[in-house]
Design an enzyme around this catalytic site. Structure first.
Site, PDB file in Angstrom:
ATOM      1  N   SER A  41      13.210   3.039  39.074  1.00 11.73           N
ATOM      2  CA  SER A  41      12.082   2.620  39.911  1.00 11.73           C
ATOM      3  C   SER A  41      12.547   1.575  40.911  1.00 11.73           C
ATOM      4  CB  SER A  41      10.950   2.100  39.031  1.00 11.73           C
ATOM      5  OG  SER A  41       9.755   1.996  39.782  1.00 11.73           O
ATOM      6  N   ASN A  42      11.632   0.816  41.476  1.00 11.79           N
ATOM      7  CA  ASN A  42      11.959  -0.220  42.465  1.00 11.79           C
ATOM      8  C   ASN A  42      10.918  -1.331  42.383  1.00 11.79           C
ATOM      9  OD1 ASN A  42       9.722   0.316  44.441  1.00 11.79           O
ATOM     10  ND2 ASN A  42      10.659   2.344  44.338  1.00 11.79           N
ATOM     11  N   PRO A  43      11.126  -2.449  43.075  1.00  7.61           N
ATOM     12  CA  PRO A  43      10.234  -3.611  42.878  1.00  7.61           C
ATOM     13  C   PRO A  43       8.906  -3.576  43.636  1.00  7.61           C
ATOM     14  CG  PRO A  43      12.390  -4.254  43.803  1.00  7.61           C
ATOM     15  CD  PRO A  43      12.258  -2.785  43.952  1.00  7.61           C
TER      16      PRO A  43
END
Ligand code: C5P
Length: 216
Positions: free
Chosen positions: A21-23
């Site tokens: 995923s990512n922030p």
């Protein structure tokens, strides 16, 4: 107008307990949904996993992966699609049914490309009269306008909202954003540091003006 907004990250599971995923926190997309609703529009928000409250009067559809997000977007009708989601570009080729053993992971993590949601949906409507309005985002590290102009052309968009996620006050999780509007005709509009709510209001205004011009 009917606004459809994608927001937040996606999660791409490799086994039942791990994902890529990512922030992204979804703040920009939720701000767009709130601004569109406040301007009297009908708003549907397709959100990846985020910890934000649904803006009042907005219909929300929760999704997990990029493929879920694409399926949700393809089911909805809209006049303007604003794609703020930070979609994972890659996903594990397969999601194991049971938790992978630590030692097995390096050998099992093969990645495949995810569909580009915005590009797929914009292409589908590229040739209809009284076209819908398509707005994308471009998060870059460094000066973003050249990349944004390329994305605008490649994905067939009306506007790309570009930002340098490494600049002070911009990017993941911040309440403010310094963005550049890159228009389909190549025009570049650099906006000052604004709250995400103020950026959202400008996006909504652009969308209504573009739709009004198309119906004239
Ligand atoms: O090409 P890039 O990922 O930088 O493009 C960003 C824009 O495209 C954003 O508006 C994002 O929401 C959208 N996008 C998408 N599906 C993807 C990747 C990006 O809708 N798989």
């Amino acid at each position: 107008m009917r606004f459809l907004v994608t927001a937040g990250p996606t999660r791409e599971f490799l086994d039942p307990v791990r994902f890529l995923s990512n922030p992204s926190t979804g703040k920009m997309g939720f701000a767009v949904a709130r601004a569109a609703r406040a301007a009297g529009h009908d708003v549907t928000l397709v959100a990846g996993p985020v910890a934000l409250r649904t803006p009042l009067g907005v219909r929300r559809i929760d999704v997990v992966s990029a493929r879920d997000m694409l399926a949700a977007v393809e089911r909805e009708d809209f006049d303007c699609l604003v794609a703020t989601a930070a979609v994972a570009d890659w996903r594990p080729a397969r999601c194991a049914a049971a938790k992978l053993k630590k030692r097995a992971m390096a050998d099992t993590l093969r990645l495949v490309r995810n569909p580009d949601i915005l590009k797929t949906v914009a292409a589908k409507f590229a040739h209809v009269r009284r076209r819908k309005v398509f707005i994308g985002f471009a998060a870059e590290t460094g000066e973003p306008s050249a990349e944004a102009a390329r994305k605008c052309r490649e994905k067939g968009l009306d506007l790309v909202v570009a930002n340098d996620v490494t600049a002070a006050g911009s990017g993941f999780g911040t309440a403010t954003n310094r963005v550049t509007f890159v228009h389909a005709d190549g025009r570049i509009e650099r906006l000052p540091l604004l709250t995400k709510a103020a950026v959202a209001r400008r996006i909504v205004r652009f969308a209504s003006q573009t739709a009004a011009a198309a119906h004239r």
